[in-house]
Design a protein around this motif. Structure first.
Motif, short mmCIF file in Angstrom:
data_model
loop_
_atom_site.label_atom_id
_atom_site.label_comp_id
_atom_site.label_asym_id
_atom_site.label_seq_id
_atom_site.Cartn_x
_atom_site.Cartn_y
_atom_site.Cartn_z
N UNK A 1 -43.46 24.70 26.49
CA UNK A 1 -42.20 25.35 26.61
C UNK A 1 -41.89 26.02 25.07
N UNK A 2 -42.73 25.59 24.24
CA UNK A 2 -42.46 26.26 22.83
C UNK A 2 -43.84 26.00 22.12
N UNK A 3 -44.41 27.13 21.66
CA UNK A 3 -45.69 27.14 21.01
C UNK A 3 -45.27 26.86 19.38
N UNK A 4 -46.22 25.62 18.85
CA UNK A 4 -46.05 25.27 17.54
C UNK A 4 -44.72 25.20 17.08
N UNK A 5 -44.32 23.95 17.78
CA UNK A 5 -42.95 23.79 17.76
C UNK A 5 -42.23 23.16 16.36
N UNK A 6 -41.42 24.05 15.72
CA UNK A 6 -40.90 23.74 14.36
C UNK A 6 -39.43 23.42 14.31
N UNK A 7 -38.89 23.09 15.40
CA UNK A 7 -37.47 22.76 15.63
C UNK A 7 -37.00 21.60 16.31
N UNK A 8 -37.90 20.55 16.71
CA UNK A 8 -37.66 19.59 17.31
C UNK A 8 -37.16 19.69 18.55
N UNK A 9 -37.81 20.56 19.22
CA UNK A 9 -37.22 21.17 20.79
C UNK A 9 -37.98 20.30 22.00
N UNK A 10 -38.10 18.84 21.51
CA UNK A 10 -38.96 18.13 22.43
C UNK A 10 -38.53 18.26 24.05
N UNK A 11 -39.36 18.32 24.89
CA UNK A 11 -39.19 18.47 26.36
C UNK A 11 -38.44 17.08 26.77
N UNK A 12 -37.28 16.93 26.82
CA UNK A 12 -36.66 15.62 27.21
C UNK A 12 -36.16 15.48 28.54
N UNK A 13 -35.68 16.60 29.10
CA UNK A 13 -34.95 16.36 30.66
C UNK A 13 -36.05 16.04 31.58
#
Length: 811
Positions: A475-487
């Motif tokens: 859902x996010x490439x090279x995540x640099x924002x702490x956008x864990x897939x949590x739901x």
């Protein structure tokens, strides 16, 4: 002959002039700063004009009043140009100017003595009174919801064409009601027509009151007339479903760690009804993680069992009838989840979500404190255990996906992405769907494990029996924002438009995106575009040039902000937010962090967080609740970061949100993007509940969630039921009868909404707030439907408790 104004009248005019001058001076000074930053020129011009009008009114010159009303007309035009007719954006722009009209109007007889019309006190008092009444009316509108999307009455009603991926029970046997993660119940005794008669049926106090800011986030289970729930210190209670009287209590004597003491739920297993997804014999099923386990068979006295993950990282099996540990599970009822993690600090790993029981497997992920020390933090490995024996059946390690048992070197991959939330399961396909988090330390991506990078911030499907990976959707490439897939991924067979259905997976994200995937392959069903995004402002970092955007589904909140989106309760804190916005490093969505304060919107809370979504199959509606608060993140160069940590008790003092991120070039400071009054700088609502039609992929209705009754500026309780729309934490639950229940707002209520319209049809005050998802069941003994919620404190509220409350219709 013109009568000279009285002394009190002259003093009142002088005071009005001083007030106008002071307000104008503040606006001019702040506006000058904003203009220097390239922002709107309105404030500096308006401030100068207002200050000048104040001076002239102080001197009782008519030109002062003329100048003020010119300022007001110009402000009205500016406000309507920027905000249109939207209520909340208009209020800070026009609130103070409107109020100022009252003293200026009352000053006119003194400024224009003897003049017909404007010089006559009766006329000006009437105008001032009318203006004051108008202000009161405008304030009254604050008590009505704004920014709502309502159903299109002219749209033709369509029959639901989708199917649940698995039949539902009147019981609540799983954290999300069923393995499919949809939080839907076929219960229909409580309806939109009679829900207003709901009353408290029973209340249970656990005695385990959490310490602020933590709370009990448990969604209880109900099986066979017994309710099972857990507490922040990992205690488990079995309660009578009709009375709430305790049947048994299990205390694992967990060492409650300081980072995330909470329990979101327990798992349930019934050996008489469960499918054997793996061979029943422990030796054939997997490998031992405890001594002398391989030859054991299940304990006959533990045919039905509760599975618990504790704060100190243990997995326990408890006899559902007695509350005693199942002796033949693991080591006398316990499996140590710290084994093979090489965890230097026990606090760095814990389980924050309910263990997932599917068939005869229990799936366990874990939360890793991912901002402390790169290269030393434990693995985010996901493990499946035989639910009868505790034997390890398989493991999935994002940093080493080819290892499915114990690692050859004895330890799973350090720093690998974790699954701290709850998975879902498709019984027909035999696939487990895992929401996977980001890679340590979230905001700095140089030197990450390549295997982890491919699987971070993704939905990953694995074979339930073996743990072998089947597909990955990032859902996010090279995540640099702490956008864990949590739901939790929600599984539903959606209409294909040709009379059939497509096996789908709906994945909500922290970015406000909703991805609709074919759960057989992981391929998008609705359109997903790769969109160019801002690039880095620090050396060595190389963000992905594009990010996936789900253009085929509505985006809930999220998106890019501009200066005109800045908000405040008054003109002053709105100006402060505008100044702050222009001082920040911000290039739009997915702006990477820099050594200058950087705005991330949505922030780390989302968007959509672990509360997830629910689906109502009678309408094919997807229900989503969200959070809309920006976050400010800043890199501190290593030397500066080490000095900061040394002088601030390791960065853990109250009020600090600091990540040391040792073994990287930077420490990381975080704070919320709020005004000087502590109110979010972006325009309300700050949280909504939305219904999306999965047939049309369009929003059916959306409403702001919650009021400021229990909060307010500077953290002060207002007591005002103003439905501003507050951040939501926790999930929704929906029923066959057409109701949606929700409790996770900042005010202290459990609410019910009509699935057709989004109208609030009932609410009940709670003794404290709630962060938990409500559940419902029908008692096998009395056939009475109950709605149950855990209430131990709302997010941000210091009022905490230990309540489990059940509601039902009168007997």
């Amino acid at each position: 002959m013109t009568r000279e104004p009285s002394g009190p009248a002259r003093k009142a005019v002088a005071l009005a002039g001083i007030v106008l001058f002071a307000i104008g001076l503040v606006l001019a000074i702040g506006g000058a700063r904003l203009a220097m930053l390239g922002g709107s020129l309105y404030y500096v011009i308006a401030g100068v004009v207002l200050a000048l009008s104040g001076i002239l009114i102080f001197q009782r010159r008519p030109s002062g009043a003329v100048l003020f009303f010119a300022y007001f007309i110009a402000t009205l035009i500016w406000a309507l140009t920027e905000a249109g007719l939207a209520y909340w954006p208009l209020m800070p722009r026009l609130g103070i100017p409107l109020v100022l009209c009252v003293p200026v109007l009352l000053s006119l007889p003194t400024i224009f003595p003897g003049r017909a019309g404007i010089g006559r006190p009766a006329v000006t008092r009437t105008l001032a009174g009318a203006t004051a009444v108008f202000c009161v009316v405008l304030i009254g509108f604050a008590f009505q919801p704004h920014g709502m999307i309502t159903p299109d009455d002219d749209a033709p009603a369509a029959e639901a064409g989708g199917n649940l991926a698995q039949p539902q029970w009147d019981e609540w046997r799983s954290y999300a009601q069923s393995p499919t993660g949809v939080r839907y119940s076929p219960a229909n005794q409580i309806t939109p027509d009679n829900v207003d008669a709901l009353e408290v049926a029973w209340t249970f106090r656990t005695g385990d009151v959490p310490q602020f800011p933590y709370a009990d986030q448990a969604t209880p289970l109900e099986v066979g007339g017994v309710v099972y729930t857990c507490t922040p210190s990992s205690q488990v209670f079995a309660l009578d479903a009709d009375s709430g009287e305790p049947i048994w209590h299990h205390d694992p004597e967990s060492r409650t760690i300081s980072t995330h003491p909470r329990c979101r739920g327990v798992g349930y297993f019934d050996a008489d009804t469960a499918d054997n997804l793996v061979p029943r014999d422990a030796a054939a099923a997997g490998v031992s993680m405890t001594p002398a386990i391989d030859e054991r068979l299940a304990d006959a006295s533990c045919t039905q069992r509760i599975l618990l993950t504790t704060n100190d990282a243990r997995l326990q099996a408890i006899d559902a009838s007695t509350g005693e540990l199942c002796e033949t599970f693991g080591d006398r009822g316990t499996v140590d989840l710290q084994l093979h993690l090489d965890n230097p600090e026990p606090d760095w790993y814990t389980a924050t979500s309910a263990p997932a029981v599917f068939g005869n497997l229990v799936i366990v992920g874990g939360w890793v404190s991912d901002g402390i020390h790169r290269g030393a933090e434990p693995s985010g490995v996901v493990r499946a255990f035989n639910v009868e024996t505790g034997a390890l059946v398989w493991a999935w390690d994002a940093g080493d996906p080819d290892t499915h048992g114990l690692p050859e070197d004895g330890e799973y991959t350090h720093d690998s992405p974790n699954m701290w939330s709850h998975p879902s399961f498709d019984e027909k396909l035999g696939l487990l769907y895992m929401p996977v988090g980001g890679t340590i330390p979230d905001y700095w991506g140089v030197g990450r494990n390549p295997e982890s990078e491919k699987r971070a911030t993704s939905v990953v499907a694995v074979d339930i029996a073996t743990g072998h990976e089947r597909w990955v959707f990032q859902t996010v490439h090279h995540d640099l924002w702490d956008y864990d897939v949590s739901p939790t991924p929600a599984l539903y067979d959606i209409p294909d438009g040709e009379g059939g259905t497509i096996p789908a997976l709906a994945q909500a994200t922290k970015m406000g995106e909703i991805f609709l995937l074919d759960r057989r392959t992981g391929k998008p069903i609705t359109e997903v575009e790769e969109v160019p995004v801002p690039q880095t402002a620090v050396p060595d970092e190389h963000p992905s040039p594009t990010q996936p955007v789900s253009t085929g589904m509505p985006r809930i909140g999220g998106g890019s902000l501009s200066e005109t989106d800045m908000w405040g309760m008054t003109l002053f804190d709105q100006l402060a937010c505008r100044i702050k916005f222009n001082e920040l490093h911000y290039k739009g969505s997915y702006t990477p962090t820099s050594t200058q304060q950087t705005l991330h919107y949505p922030g780390v809370l989302g968007g959509m967080n672990w509360g997830g979504v629910s689906i109502n199959p009678t309408k094919d509606y997807l229900l989503v609740n969200d959070i809309r608060i920006g976050q400010l993140v800043e890199f501190l160069p290593r030397e500066e970061a080490d000095a900061f940590e040394a002088t601030h008790s390791g960065g853990q003092e109250e009020g600090l949100d600091y990540m040391p991120a040792r073994n990287t070039p930077y420490g990381i400071n975080r704070e919320r993007f709020v005004s000087p009054l502590g109110v979010p700088c972006n325009t309300p609502p700050f949280g909504t509940l939305t219904a999306i039609d999965l047939k049309t992929r369009k929003i059916v209705w959306q409403r702001p969630m919650g009021t400021v009754e229990e909060t307010g500026p500077l953290g002060l309780r207002t007591g005002l039921p103003i439905p501003l729309g507050m951040p939501t934490l926790g999930g929704s639950m929906t029923t066959q009868s057409g109701l949606v229940f929700y409790a996770g707002t900042l005010d202290f209520y459990l609410r019910a909404f009509d699935i057709d319209t989004g109208k609030e049809v009932w609410k009940a005050p709670l003794p404290v707030g709630a962060q938990a998802t409500p559940m419902t069941y029908t008692s096998p003994e009395t056939s009475r439907q109950y709605v149950v919620v855990s209430a131990s404190g709302a997010s941000g509220s210091a009022e905490v408790g230990d309540y489990v409350i059940a509601y039902a219709l009168p007997e």
